[in-house]
Design a protein around this motif. Structure first.
Motif, PDB file in Angstrom:
ATOM      1  N   ALA A 448      24.073   5.055 -43.128  1.00  0.00           N
ATOM      2  CA  ALA A 448      22.768   4.964 -42.473  1.00  0.00           C
ATOM      3  C   ALA A 448      21.674   4.876 -43.536  1.00  0.00           C
ATOM      4  O   ALA A 448      21.828   5.368 -44.666  1.00  0.00           O
ATOM      5  CB  ALA A 448      22.544   6.186 -41.588  1.00  0.00           C
ATOM      6  N   GLN A 449      20.594   4.252 -43.185  1.00  0.00           N
ATOM      7  CA  GLN A 449      19.448   4.198 -44.089  1.00  0.00           C
ATOM      8  C   GLN A 449      18.935   5.611 -44.342  1.00  0.00           C
ATOM      9  O   GLN A 449      18.960   6.474 -43.456  1.00  0.00           O
ATOM     10  CB  GLN A 449      18.331   3.341 -43.481  1.00  0.00           C
ATOM     11  N   TRP A 451      16.019   6.751 -44.660  1.00  0.00           N
ATOM     12  CA  TRP A 451      14.829   7.130 -43.929  1.00  0.00           C
ATOM     13  C   TRP A 451      15.077   7.380 -42.445  1.00  0.00           C
ATOM     14  O   TRP A 451      14.207   7.848 -41.724  1.00  0.00           O
ATOM     15  CB  TRP A 451      13.751   6.034 -44.060  1.00  0.00           C
ATOM     16  N   LEU A 452      16.301   7.085 -41.988  1.00  0.00           N
ATOM     17  CA  LEU A 452      16.586   7.209 -40.559  1.00  0.00           C
ATOM     18  C   LEU A 452      16.817   8.679 -40.210  1.00  0.00           C
ATOM     19  O   LEU A 452      17.648   9.357 -40.815  1.00  0.00           O
ATOM     20  CB  LEU A 452      17.825   6.374 -40.206  1.00  0.00           C
ATOM     21  N   PRO A 456      22.689   6.671 -36.359  1.00  0.00           N
ATOM     22  CA  PRO A 456      22.517   5.266 -35.971  1.00  0.00           C
ATOM     23  C   PRO A 456      23.601   4.828 -34.999  1.00  0.00           C
ATOM     24  O   PRO A 456      24.651   5.462 -34.877  1.00  0.00           O
ATOM     25  CB  PRO A 456      22.626   4.518 -37.303  1.00  0.00           C
ATOM     26  N   THR A 560      18.165  -2.358 -33.726  1.00  0.00           N
ATOM     27  CA  THR A 560      18.801  -1.361 -34.593  1.00  0.00           C
ATOM     28  C   THR A 560      19.539  -2.014 -35.752  1.00  0.00           C
ATOM     29  O   THR A 560      20.321  -1.349 -36.431  1.00  0.00           O
ATOM     30  CB  THR A 560      19.787  -0.501 -33.773  1.00  0.00           C
ATOM     31  N   ASP A 563      19.260  -0.318 -39.200  1.00  0.00           N
ATOM     32  CA  ASP A 563      19.503   1.119 -39.310  1.00  0.00           C
ATOM     33  C   ASP A 563      20.539   1.464 -40.375  1.00  0.00           C
ATOM     34  O   ASP A 563      20.609   2.612 -40.828  1.00  0.00           O
ATOM     35  CB  ASP A 563      19.967   1.688 -37.969  1.00  0.00           C
TER      36      ASP A 563
END
Length: 830
Positions: A448-449, A451-452, A456, A560, A563
């Motif tokens: 997952a990124q 910043w998420l 996700p 998404t 993400d």
């Protein structure tokens, strides 16, 4: 206001000192007498070896030491999803695992009135590293002593309204502990309370992958690493449980080994013998469910409807299907305890359970989506990096044909599941070239990124060669770990189910307005208890925040798409690949296999499945079993080559100049014809030469042939013939040669005539000389004895003895002589 304390009169079930798993049931009402036994007890999760429920009012004998129950076990938490008007009920068992009686036992509930904030907080509570909940819930006190080896059930109840849960929909921490006056804390359990309140929860889509997989079970085709696979295929075995639970309404019929033949004008559902096929049984066929009025059973809220089961995608390893098929064909061998020369072999009869399991798999996997990994789940990054691409391609082809042969259908070639759910770009390109466009990946392959702030969705776009776009179905690794929990000890199944409900509720609560899908893929060697596997599917169907969808229906969403990060090959995965030493041994075995194949008359490759099993990703980090498999396959190849051989003969005596040698060549292989070439050379070709003979021959299975080889000797003496078998290219099949000593003792009839004439001439020339010498010797003997001189053939001679010499007086002259002048001197020289 704290919920009221509920006091339990003790209800004791006495156990012997025997250890093991205890199957217990519980009544909601507690009897008044302290030593009375419960009429019924709430069942705890049994081990696979203790499936039968105990008779109420009797003790349970524990079968093994390894399954000793914990001091505190939870048998039920109801409901899984708590609403505002529900009553929360926790049932369980306290067991005295000490050597002394326990008194003043108290079981209590602790919770927090605010939900956990995220999945990390959930993890910390589960492993006990978070601060303990501070709110007091209901408790139960046991007033009577609990003897050693005895157990007592308890029940805690509280209305959801009295718990005053403040945060609405979410996951609340829950702790159950048991204490006694002497021992203090007896046990503590950390679990969760998913609460929906009065809110309408957003649906979180989940998609199941149900694995029927295992590590390679065989080395060569007839030798299993151990005898455990046959046990796993029974109804209570690991693979038996997975098959029946995944079928959801199936029940294994131990007599079923395949569909019965039906006339063309009859429909398959009109079988006159319902027991002959699971499809004719109400428990196995969704279309033939029993009448609800005649057969009362669970309500739709408790279990999925037979007509609408939870959609799952089966994941199979064709090599495992092949192992199971071989198990049921005929007798086989397994490696047992090692000896000085290596592991011993133990013979087993063909397994009926293997035939039954495979027949049910063919029936129950006929309609659901099917994913198949390449044969034996190969370590593709290692193979492609070691220039073994041809083996990788063979594993794909053999895997597909094996599934088609054994299951009667084809797997979805667009679905791929690389080993451990990770792949590099070369592996992605290889799988894409073989038809894959959707890849089942671990989240470490597409994280997952950073910043998420939420979990996700499991579907993400994946760039493919040529600018094409594929789909990555990313498995939630935390849920994979939860699904893989050990659920074979008392109470563990209930806690694992509650953890699953909590994890999915937490994901759903993270972003209620976001449309997401979670991919559920247990470990490939998944070994759940039957109750746990069934409970997971029930939870998937009935938890109000979950909606089950088929894996083939999962799609990416443009909203998404960003993400997740791009495809990543973790360094840990690269470091775990099959190492150079392992692959070099595989290459060495492959060279020997190539030599063996080169003499087979048909275009066959009987060791190809065994070589592919050597290249499996299952051997990553398992050096011991990998070494055992490599050794066994290497030995099997050498033994097979040795079955094509020259039968050694006795030493040969060649009594004439020319002769013929009969060489017996054998093919002891029972299933293959061979075409071999015989080469013979003499250590001393000047002494013994070899004529023309038949050098190439075809020999059927178990056959023998004799090659007649002309020999010619030019000089008497010994020499050695060296015999070897090789392929059409002149490569020896084995390093060992057959030797035959040859002793030439004659030169033929002409030589005998010449030798005989020479001997006759020699005898004629020497006979007169021998006669004269004999007469002289007699004369000397007589003179020495005093008998006077004997007449000489040339006239009388006076002889006297003086010292050691004979002095001859002739014509007045003295001469010293040792015999007659010329002839005796010649005799002396000769």
């Amino acid at each position: 206001m704290e919920p009221p304390v509920r006091r339990l009169q003790p209800t004791v079930q006495r156990f012997g000192r025997t250890r093991g798993v205890r199957r217990i049931a519980h009544l909601g009402a507690v009897v008044a007498t302290a030593l009375a036994v419960l009429p019924a007890l709430t069942p705890l999760q049994p081990t696979p070896s203790a499936e039968a429920a105990t008779v109420p009012g009797t003790a349970t004998v524990l079968p093994t030491e390894d399954a000793e129950p914990p001091a505190l076990a939870i048998s039920e938490i109801a409901p899984r999803a708590v609403r505002e008007k529900d009553t929360v009920t926790v049932r369980g068992l306290v067991t005295n695992t000490t050597d002394a009686p326990l008194s003043d036992i108290t079981v209590r509930m602790r919770y927090n009135s605010y939900p956990l904030t995220d999945r990390d907080a959930l993890e910390r509570h589960a492993d006990g590293s978070a601060t303990e909940p501070y709110q007091s819930g209901p408790s139960a006190t046991i007033d009577t002593d609990l003897p050693p080896g005895s157990a007592i059930s308890f029940e805690l109840e509280a209305d959801a309204e009295d718990l005053n849960l403040q945060g609405g929909f979410g996951v609340y921490p829950l702790t159950i502990d048991a204490t006694s006056g002497q021992e203090g804390e007896l046990g503590k359990v950390h679990t969760f309370l998913p609460y929906t309140g009065t809110e309408k929860t957003e649906k979180l889509r989940v998609s199941w992958v149900w694995p029927l997989m295992d590590s390679p079970q065989r080395a060569d085709d007839d030798t299993y690493l151990d005898a455990g696979l046959a046990t796993e295929l029974t109804e209570d075995g690991r693979l038996g449980r997975l098959l029946t639970t995944g079928a959801q309404d199936g029940e294994i019929d131990s007599t079923y080994t395949g569909p019965t033949s039906v006339p063309d004008d009859e429909e398959a559902t009109e079988s006159p013998n319902p027991a002959a096929s699971p499809s004719a049984s109400p428990s196995a066929s969704p279309t033939e469910a029993p009448d609800a009025e005649a057969q009362p059973g669970p309500t739709p809220e408790e279990t999925p409807s037979p007509a609408d089961p939870v959609p799952i995608t089966w994941a199979v390893d064709p090599a495992l299907l092949h192992d199971i098929q071989r198990l049921g064909e005929s007798s086989y061998w397994s490696l047992s305890n090692a000896t000085e020369s290596g592991p011993a072999l133990e013979e087993h009869e063909a397994s009926i359970d293997a035939q039954v399991w495979l027949a049910h798999a063919r029936l129950w996997l006929a309609e659901d989506p099917l994913l198949a990994v390449p044969y034996a789940n190969p370590d593709l990054p290692a193979l492609l990096g070691a220039d073994l691409t041809r083996d990788a391609e063979t594993s794909v082809g053999l895997g597909r044909s094996t599934v088609a042969d054994l299951l009667g259908r084809e797997a979805d070639t667009e679905l791929a599941w690389p080993a451990d759910g990770v792949m590099d770009e070369a592996t992605r390109d290889f799988l894409y070239d073989n038809g894959a466009t959707t890849f089942l990946l671990d989240e470490s392959a597409m994280p997952a990124q950073n910043w998420l702030g939420r979990t996700p969705t499991g579907a993400a776009p994946l760039e493919l060669p040529g600018g094409e776009e594929g789909t990555a179905l990313v498995v939630d690794s935390d849920l994979t770990r939860v699904l893989g929990a050990d659920t074979h000890t008392p109470g563990s199944s209930v806690l694992a189910e509650q953890r699953f409900a909590a994890e999915t509720a937490m994901i759903a609560a993270e972003a209620p307005g976001t449309d997401r899908t979670v991919i559920l893929a247990p470990p490939q060697d998944w070994n759940p208890s039957a109750d746990y596997a069934t409970g997971l599917l029930d939870a998937t169907e009935n938890l109000p925040w979950l909606s089950a969808v088929s894996l083939t229906d999962v799609r990416t969403d443009a909203d998404t798409a960003e993400d997740r990060q791009g495809l990543t090959y973790p360094r840990k995965a690269a470091d775990s690949e099959l190492d150079t030493d392992h692959l070099e041994r595989v290459r060495s075995i492959r060279r020997q296999v190539r030599l063996f194949n080169s003499v087979l008359t048909e275009d066959e490759d009987p060791f190809r499945p065994a070589v592919l099993r050597l290249e499996s990703a299952w051997w990553r980090g398992d050096d011991e079993n990998a070494g055992t498999v490599l050794d066994r396959v290497d030995r099997a190849v050498q033994e097979s080559k040795a079955k094509i051989h020259v039968i050694p003969g006795d030493p040969i005596t060649l009594a004439s100049k020319n002769g013929t040698l009969g060489v017996l060549v054998a093919n002891d292989l029972s299933d293959h014809s061979v075409t071999v070439h015989l080469s013979i050379f003499s250590e001393n070709s000047e002494r013994l030469s070899i004529g023309d003979y038949t050098k190439s021959m075809e020999i059927g299975p178990g056959g023998k042939t004799t090659v007649y080889v002309p020999l010619s000797a030019t000089v008497n003496g010994r020499t050695v013939l060296h015999l070897n078998l090789h392929n059409a290219d002149g490569e020896p099949i084995t390093d060992e040669q057959t030797t035959i000593p040859v002793n030439a003792t004659g030169l033929g009839s002409g030589a005998l005539v010449i030798s005989g004439v020479a001997a006759l001439v020699l005898v004629t020339a020497l006979t007169p000389r021998a006669v004269r010498k004999w007469r002289r010797d007699r004369a000397r003997s007589a003179a020495v004895a005093g008998a006077g001189p004997l007449p000489d053939e040339d006239g009388p001679t006076a002889v006297s003895v003086d010292g050691d010499e004979d002095t001859m007086h002739h014509n007045g002259r003295d001469q010293t002589s040792t015999g007659r002048d010329g002839e005796d001197a010649e005799d002396a020289r000769s």
